[in-house]
Every structure is written in C-alpha cells, then in structure tokens.
Design an enzyme around this catalytic site. Structure first.
Site, mmCIF file in Angstrom:
data_model
loop_
_atom_site.group_PDB
_atom_site.id
_atom_site.type_symbol
_atom_site.label_atom_id
_atom_site.label_comp_id
_atom_site.label_asym_id
_atom_site.label_seq_id
_atom_site.Cartn_x
_atom_site.Cartn_y
_atom_site.Cartn_z
ATOM 1 N N ASP A 157 98.953 -9.410 24.500
ATOM 2 C CA ASP A 157 97.690 -10.141 24.277
ATOM 3 C C ASP A 157 97.257 -11.065 25.423
ATOM 4 O OD1 ASP A 157 98.009 -8.869 21.854
ATOM 5 O OD2 ASP A 157 98.045 -10.684 20.627
ATOM 6 N N ASP A 182 94.860 -7.694 21.021
ATOM 7 C CA ASP A 182 94.369 -8.216 19.753
ATOM 8 C C ASP A 182 92.916 -7.741 19.637
ATOM 9 O OD1 ASP A 182 95.480 -9.898 17.671
ATOM 10 O OD2 ASP A 182 94.117 -11.523 18.259
ATOM 11 N N HIS A 239 86.726 -10.516 10.521
ATOM 12 C CA HIS A 239 88.169 -10.454 10.260
ATOM 13 C C HIS A 239 88.635 -11.605 9.357
ATOM 14 C CE1 HIS A 239 92.555 -10.298 11.319
ATOM 15 N NE2 HIS A 239 92.267 -9.029 11.091
ATOM 16 N N HIS A 267 87.964 -14.755 17.531
ATOM 17 C CA HIS A 267 88.548 -14.420 18.831
ATOM 18 C C HIS A 267 88.793 -12.917 18.925
ATOM 19 C CE1 HIS A 267 92.020 -14.627 16.154
ATOM 20 N NE2 HIS A 267 92.624 -13.790 16.985
ATOM 21 N N LYS A 280 95.718 -4.010 17.802
ATOM 22 C CA LYS A 280 96.245 -4.482 16.519
ATOM 23 C C LYS A 280 95.306 -5.511 15.911
ATOM 24 C CE LYS A 280 99.128 -7.830 18.896
ATOM 25 N NZ LYS A 280 98.425 -9.010 18.368
ATOM 26 N N CYS A 337 102.149 -14.060 18.488
ATOM 27 C CA CYS A 337 102.284 -12.613 18.668
ATOM 28 C C CYS A 337 103.542 -12.211 19.429
ATOM 29 C CB CYS A 337 101.017 -12.047 19.290
ATOM 30 S SG CYS A 337 99.630 -12.125 18.114
HETATM 31 C C1 VGL Z 1 97.466 -14.482 18.454
HETATM 32 C C2 VGL Z 1 96.661 -15.977 16.926
HETATM 33 C C3 VGL Z 1 95.740 -15.055 16.487
HETATM 34 C C4 VGL Z 1 98.437 -14.210 19.558
HETATM 35 C C5 VGL Z 1 96.562 -13.545 18.025
HETATM 36 O O1 VGL Z 1 98.182 -13.305 20.380
HETATM 37 O O2 VGL Z 1 99.475 -14.907 19.618
HETATM 38 N N1 VGL Z 1 97.517 -15.701 17.893
HETATM 39 N N2 VGL Z 1 95.697 -13.835 17.036
HETATM 40 ZN ZN ZN Z 2 94.119 -12.507 16.485
#
Ligand code: VGL
Ligand code: ZN
Length: 203
Positions: A14, A52, A58, A87, A112, A157
């Site tokens: 990510d 992500d 969402h 996001h 994902k 993540c």
């Molecule tokens: C993530 C919060 C929401 C991450 C992704 O990549 O750690 N954190 N979506």
């Molecule tokens: Zn996310």
C-alpha cells in the site's frame, strides 16, 4: 545484509498517494519508505505490490455514517472496524502508487478492499479473516516459502499481512526501515509485540 533466495518474495504493501505526504490518510513520514523499498526490490526475483482499492461507498469510510468521524470504530458483521477518511478510491489519484516506486518491476499487483461491505487490511485475507485474496495460492504455486514485508502502514496493513503470512505457512520477515506506522492509541507497539509473538522476524 540478507541472503535472498529464489523462494523468497518481497511484498510491498500500500505505498499509495493517500498514505503518503498530502494524502487523505497520510502516514507520518510515509514517503521515507520509498528509497529503502527501491533498494530491497532489486534483490528479489519475486515482487508483489498490494493496492488498497475501495469503492467510493466503502464501509470503512466514516463519511458513510451519520455522526461518525474518522478514527472512531463501529461494529460490522465481521467485527470491530476502524473508520477512516475516504481514501484509495479505485481509479483515483489517491489510489495510485507513489510515483518514485518501480512498480513496473513487480510481477503481481494484488488489489484489496474492493467490496463495499468488507475491508481488507491483509494482503492474504479480507477482514472477516476467511475470505482469501488469492495471494497465498499465487505464492505457493510459485514455490515461495518466505516473504519479506514492507510498506504502509506498519500497524495496519503490514501487520495483518505479516501475521496472515505466518498463518498461511510462510516464514515472514518485517523490514522495519521500509515501513512506517499510523500509531493509533499505541497500535504500533502492540502490532510489533504481536508480530514477534506470532513468529514474524523483525529486521
Ligand atoms: C490501511 C487503513 C485503511 C493500510 C488501509 O494500508 O495500512 N490502513 N486502509
Ligand atoms: Zn483502506
């Protein structure tokens, strides 16, 4: 520094605009992971990036709930979910990879969190902990037995990906200098402790 084998994979988690400086969910010092990731990546034969990738409605977005703010939690059918600012909306600028990464050298990009009703922190399983993303099968069918993890965010993540890697039968190594965390109420040290307890090697 490390002896990288044919059966190792690097998983870059990510590293997208929304988690970097100026992004919707910017991780403190998030951009600092890019340089060590570039260095690491050249040593690996197998490189996977995760992305992500959320629909605009969402269920992890605080904006979907009347009176809820980012970083509050709600109960969803699969458990407690932290609410985030909008996001990494699929197809948007925030969901694109940091421009200085070498994404072209990755063999696999795994998206994902693309279902509205369920989040997916981990690269291996969605947040219900049972729906696979397909990464386990991809790696195993390529004879990978050890994964090195880096990226954003250490305590979300990256953390869930690391413990799911162990759960799926891989050796897992976290490359600390190529990760940065969000650190919500002590989540960073809790994640590091839990990874250690579950057999993730912290480098
Ligand atoms: C993530 C919060 C929401 C991450 C992704 O990549 O750690 N954190 N979506
Ligand atoms: Zn996310």
């Amino acid at each position: 520094m490390m002896d990288i084998r044919q059966t190792d994979a690097l998983i870059v988690i990510d590293v997208q605009n929304d988690f970097c400086a100026g992004g919707a969910l910017a991780v403190p010092d998030g951009d600092a992971v890019v340089r060590p990731i570039l260095e690491l990546q050249s040593k690996f034969n197998t490189v996977v990036y995760t992305q992500d990738w959320h629909p605009s409605d969402h269920s992890s977005f605080a904006s979907q709930y009347e009176g809820k703010n980012p970083l509050e939690t709600i109960e969803l059918p699969y458990g407690t979910q932290v609410l985030w600012p909008d996001h990494c909306v699929s197809g948007g600028h925030g969901a694109e990879f940091h421009k200085d990464l070498d994404v072209n050298a990755a063999q696999m990009i795994i998206r994902k969190g693309f279902r509205s009703a369920i989040d997916s922190y981990s690269a291996f399983f969605e947040n219900d902990q049972v729906t696979p993303t397909g990464l386990e099968g991809y790696l195993k069918s390529r004879n990978i037995d050890r994964v090195f993890l880096c990226g954003l965010a250490t305590d979300f993540c990256v953390y869930y990906s690391a413990i799911d890697a162990v759960k799926s039968g891989f050796q897992a190594v976290l490359i600390s200098d190529a990760c940065r965390g969000i650190d919500l109420g002590g989540s960073l040290s809790a994640a590091l402790e839990d990874m250690k307890a579950k057999g993730v090697e912290i480098k």
